[in-house]
Design a protein around this motif. Structure first.
Motif, short mmCIF file in Angstrom:
data_model
loop_
_atom_site.label_atom_id
_atom_site.label_comp_id
_atom_site.label_asym_id
_atom_site.label_seq_id
_atom_site.Cartn_x
_atom_site.Cartn_y
_atom_site.Cartn_z
N GLU A 102 53.72 44.88 34.26
CA GLU A 102 53.44 46.32 34.21
C GLU A 102 52.35 46.73 35.21
N ASP A 103 51.38 45.85 35.42
CA ASP A 103 50.27 46.19 36.31
C ASP A 103 49.64 44.90 36.79
N ALA A 104 48.90 44.97 37.90
CA ALA A 104 48.29 43.76 38.47
C ALA A 104 47.04 44.11 39.25
N LEU A 105 46.16 43.13 39.40
CA LEU A 105 44.95 43.23 40.21
C LEU A 105 44.82 41.98 41.06
N LEU A 106 44.46 42.15 42.33
CA LEU A 106 44.23 41.01 43.21
C LEU A 106 42.75 40.65 43.19
N CYS A 107 42.46 39.38 42.91
CA CYS A 107 41.07 38.91 42.82
C CYS A 107 40.76 38.03 44.01
N GLN A 108 39.72 38.39 44.75
CA GLN A 108 39.25 37.58 45.88
C GLN A 108 38.11 36.70 45.39
N CYS A 109 38.19 35.40 45.68
CA CYS A 109 37.20 34.47 45.15
C CYS A 109 35.82 34.71 45.76
N PRO A 110 34.75 34.51 44.98
CA PRO A 110 33.39 34.69 45.51
C PRO A 110 33.04 33.56 46.46
N LEU A 111 32.23 33.87 47.47
CA LEU A 111 31.82 32.86 48.44
C LEU A 111 30.39 32.38 48.23
N ASP A 112 29.68 33.02 47.31
CA ASP A 112 28.25 32.74 47.17
C ASP A 112 27.91 31.84 45.98
N LYS A 113 28.91 31.30 45.27
CA LYS A 113 28.59 30.43 44.13
C LYS A 113 29.73 29.46 43.86
N GLY A 114 29.34 28.30 43.29
CA GLY A 114 30.33 27.32 42.88
C GLY A 114 30.92 27.67 41.53
N LEU A 115 32.19 27.30 41.30
CA LEU A 115 32.89 27.65 40.07
C LEU A 115 33.44 26.40 39.40
N PRO A 116 33.73 26.47 38.08
CA PRO A 116 34.08 25.27 37.32
C PRO A 116 35.30 24.52 37.82
N THR A 117 36.35 25.23 38.27
CA THR A 117 37.58 24.56 38.68
C THR A 117 37.94 24.94 40.10
N PRO A 118 38.65 24.06 40.83
CA PRO A 118 39.05 24.38 42.21
C PRO A 118 39.90 25.64 42.31
N SER A 119 40.73 25.92 41.26
CA SER A 119 41.59 27.11 41.31
C SER A 119 40.78 28.40 41.28
N ASP A 120 39.54 28.33 40.72
CA ASP A 120 38.69 29.52 40.68
C ASP A 120 38.15 29.87 42.06
N GLN A 121 38.17 28.92 42.99
CA GLN A 121 37.63 29.16 44.33
C GLN A 121 38.65 29.78 45.27
N LYS A 122 39.85 30.06 44.75
CA LYS A 122 40.90 30.63 45.58
C LYS A 122 41.34 31.98 45.02
#
Length: 508
Positions: free
Chosen positions: A96-116
């Motif tokens: 029904e609806d969607a949002l595109l999320c761009q990964c942050p460049l200034d911090k590390g995240l728990p999983t590799p998929s969060d960095q993309k």
């Protein structure tokens, strides 16, 4: 070879190859080089790709989505290429609806998929999915509710927090006659991204916010509530959280207050955990036409139209601090047109204001009066005007050579007159893209005018090959070296046209 402040591109490329610049300077330099190339007279925008669809087409950040986000193309190559296609879905699973999320460049995240980058997608059966924006792989899924029909996604703070909004509860006429009163208007579920975390779910209740409430949005940490009385009231969402959140819920963990059921899994979903008991303090309130108010500028100002139809097209710019109307704060182009002019704060964070009419675009800035820090003046920084011969437009010449003067005036957005239809800002190249449309030989012809964002100077005109039918909806995106035109066509179909910078004859 394009020149950049005394040095040509070859010189800059040589300096870059020797590592003279740091990363930030290098990025700015690359964009200056690209801007110079885009604006060269010998470089043309050429249509490289066209694709039609029976459903709405969406574009964002170099990605073109077809078939309700099922099919994704990248517009970055010289010709758009298929990135991925999701598995076929039933009607109950429609996105029904969607949002595109761009990964942050200034911090590390728990999983590799969060960095993309990823795509958040809301389906008809109340599932919230997170897909890889590159491969379409499913990364996460959350079940929202078995009771409330969620339908809309929106950013609270872009790329940080978002909300999912339900459809509004409607009381049937038979229930109303029976004396049944439904006070719940809708529900909001709020999340953080990267990683995906639940903030909470709250109910918007008329018994709390007033019987006239008709809609709610969340933006920049502010809960904006619209009323049928043409009033908008703003509340602090942070204060609501601090005071009324009852239970901290974590996706994938058990909810002990609900018998140990898992939060975000079917069939349980996510329960309401923010219970507002009384109306929070109002931060700001304004009566306005069509419940439309915008806040921005330096210092903070707001733009609105008085809540009477006779004021439509007249915009007021007031200080947010004390509601004082700025000097020259009433902006009215006095257009005589089918479509009204529009005004908004410039997206370049300069604090300026863009006011767009059929034949004029005014870029305004907010200045402090010399004798007072609390009084502000709205000053025109520059204007962009359409080429029109107003005298000639009122005179017709018959086949016998007789001159006949018209007894009526044309509309400002008459199809026979060059008319501004939309304005797009390209932040990386610092250019304004203005779409002008003129009716020629029984069809609309459009040009994209590229203007300097700081001076308004016209730097380039790009003709669009396809006709522009003003009776249908259009969207245009200018993204670095790419122009994307999405149009609605006959029989409620849609078409996407992609233009790329290419060599002109002078370079061949």
């Amino acid at each position: 070879m394009p020149q950049l402040r005394g040095k040509n591109v070859a010189t800059y490329l040589d300096l870059r190859s020797r590592g003279i610049f740091d990363a930030g300077t290098l990025s700015k330099l690359n964009l200056k080089i690209l801007r110079g190339i885009v604006l060269q007279d010998s470089k043309d925008f050429t249509k490289v790709w066209t694709k039609s669809s029976k459903s709405t087409i969406f574009y964002e950040s170099g990605r073109i989505y077809f078939e309700n986000y099922q099919c994704c193309f990248s517009s970055l190559p010289s010709e758009p290429q298929l990135l991925y296609e999701l598995p076929k879905r039933s009607k109950a699973e429609k996105i029904e609806d969607a949002l595109l999320c761009q990964c942050p460049l200034d911090k590390g995240l728990p999983t590799p998929s969060d960095q993309k980058p990823s795509l958040l997608a809301l389906t008809s059966n109340n599932w919230l999915y997170r897909f890889s924006a590159v491969t379409g792989q499913q990364l996460e899924k959350v079940y929202l509710s078995p009771h409330h029909k969620f339908r809309y996604l929106g950013w609270d703070v872009s790329q940080e927090t978002f909300y999912v909004k339900s459809i509004q509860n409607k009381v049937t006429s038979s229930a109303r006659q029976a004396g049944f009163n439904q006070n719940t208007l809708l529900y909001l579920a709020v999340f953080r991204v990267f990683p995906l975390q639940l903030v909470g779910v709250l109910e918007i209740n008329k018994s709390i916010f007033g019987s006239t409430v008709i809609d709610v949005v969340l933006s920049q940490g502010v809960l904006a509530v619209s009323h049928s009385t043409k009033t908008v009231k703003l509340y602090s969402f942070e204060d609501i959280l601090n005071k009324y959140i009852r239970t901290e819920l974590v996706l994938g963990e058990q909810c002990h207050s609900e018998g140990g059921k898992t939060v975000g899994e079917a069939p349980f979903g996510i329960p309401v955990n923010i219970h507002i008991k009384e109306c929070p303090p109002v931060l700001f309130e304004v009566s306005c036409f069509d419940n439309g108010v915008q806040i921005g500028g330096h210092p903070w100002h707001y733009i609105f139209t008085l809540p009477h139809k006779k004021h439509q097209g007249s915009y007021r710019i007031c200080s947010l601090k004390d509601n004082t109307l700025a000097k020259h704060g009433i902006q009215d182009m006095k257009c005589c047109s089918l479509e009204s002019d529009w005004i908004y704060f410039h997206p370049d964070d300069s604090g300026r204001i863009i006011h767009v009419g059929p034949s004029t675009i005014n870029v305004l800035k907010i200045l402090s009066e010399l004798e007072s820090d609390s009084q502000f003046d709205i000053v025109k920084e520059f204007s962009i005007t359409a080429h029109r011969d107003n005298a000639a437009s009122q005179i017709n010449v018959t086949s016998s050579g007789r001159t006949v003067k018209r007894r009526f005036y044309q509309l400002d957005d008459d199809p026979d007159r060059e008319t501004f239809r939309m304005v797009e800002y390209e932040d990386e190249l610092d250019l304004l893209a203005v779409v002008e449309v003129t009716h020629r030989e029984d069809e609309g012809k459009a040009h994209v005018r590229l203007h300097d964002n700081n001076t308004g100077a016209l730097l380039k005109r790009v003709p669009l090959v396809e006709s522009w039918d003003v009776t249908y909806s259009h969207e245009l995106f200018f993204d670095r070296d790419t122009i994307v035109h999405i149009e609605q066509t006959k029989n409620n179909n849609f078409c996407c046209h992609v233009y790329k910078i290419s060599r002109g004859q002078a370079d061949e």
